[in-house]
Motif scaffolding. Structure first.
Motif, short mmCIF file in Angstrom:
data_model
loop_
_atom_site.label_atom_id
_atom_site.label_comp_id
_atom_site.label_asym_id
_atom_site.label_seq_id
_atom_site.Cartn_x
_atom_site.Cartn_y
_atom_site.Cartn_z
N HIS A 165 0.88 -1.02 -0.33
CA HIS A 165 0.01 0.18 0.09
C HIS A 165 0.83 1.48 0.53
O HIS A 165 0.22 2.15 -0.50
N GLY A 169 -3.01 4.31 -3.26
CA GLY A 169 -3.68 5.49 -1.83
C GLY A 169 -3.49 7.13 -2.37
O GLY A 169 -3.93 7.24 -2.98
N HIS A 179 -5.79 4.26 2.86
CA HIS A 179 -7.09 3.47 2.21
C HIS A 179 -7.95 3.05 2.24
O HIS A 179 -7.73 2.96 3.98
N ARG A 214 -0.40 -7.36 5.11
CA ARG A 214 1.09 -5.94 5.57
C ARG A 214 2.47 -6.71 6.11
O ARG A 214 2.01 -7.37 6.35
#
Length: 224
Positions: A165, A169, A179, A214
């Motif tokens: 990530h 975003g 996000h 993650r």
């Protein structure tokens, strides 16, 4: 001046606080009852260091705080969500751990409501990688040093710039990307080592958690 030295944004702080309050209200005990891998590892480190008292920053609904209490530690849990801490307090009472756990509503952007050198260990699972500026993160680590006894341990986990990530975003600057309403400050190695200045850095360990997955670092450092 590096981007992460920009002025703090109080707007994103207020928005994130409201978002977490609503999320905990809609999804009670959203992370389940089992402790995180990071808490299990931290408990072993705390025990080896002779710790008895643990301060958890960003405790949420308390899955890790309750685990530390079951492991025999006295725990002071803080979070800026009163809703989450209400769930933590209820769970502690239901589990017979109320005498080992105290909870205080607190925003880590403010000084900790604790005296100097009063705890043996500080734990923060993904708290430092919330919507905090680099300046605010440094202040949190300084406060952790203040309340720790000499030799006390700080264990924190953060998502890092190798996470899927990162860079995607909505960008808020300062390596913060949002996000699904959740804003994350992604750490690079330079920030980890900057935060360890004045400490004994014991180790930085990579691990993965949850969906995506993650990608995180678990950092262990001791107050000089």
């Amino acid at each position: 001046m590096r981007d992460q030295e920009r002025q703090d944004d109080p707007g994103i702080a207020d928005t994130q606080r409201a978002h977490w309050q609503a999320t905990y209200a809609a999804h009670p005990r959203m992370y389940g009852t089992q402790p995180s891998e990071a808490a299990r590892d931290a408990a072993a480190d705390f025990r080896a260091a002779g710790a008895r008292t643990v301060l958890e920053l960003g405790a949420g609904h308390g899955r890790d705080a309750l685990f530390f209490a079951r492991e025999g530690f006295t725990v002071h849990a803080t979070d800026f969500s009163a809703t989450a801490l209400g769930q933590l307090t209820a769970a502690a009472r239901e589990s017979g751990l109320a005498d080992r756990v105290t909870a205080t509503v607190h925003d880590v952007r403010d000084p900790l409501p604790l005296p100097d050198g009063c705890v043996d260990a500080v734990f923060a699972h993904m708290l430092l990688c919330m919507a905090l500026s680099t300046r605010e993160i440094r202040a949190v680590v300084d406060e952790a040093a203040r309340v720790l006894r000499p030799g006390g341990l700080l264990v924190y986990t953060v998502r890092h710039t190798g996470d899927a990530h990162f860079g995607a975003g909505v960008s808020h600057g300062d390596n913060i990307y949002e996000h699904g309403g959740f804003a994350v400050h992604f750490f690079d190695a330079d920030l980890i080592h900057d935060l360890a200045k004045g400490w004994h850095l014991h180790g930085v360990h990579a691990f993965e958690e949850g969906e995506l997955p993650r990608r995180l670092w678990r950092v262990t450092q001791a107050r000089r």
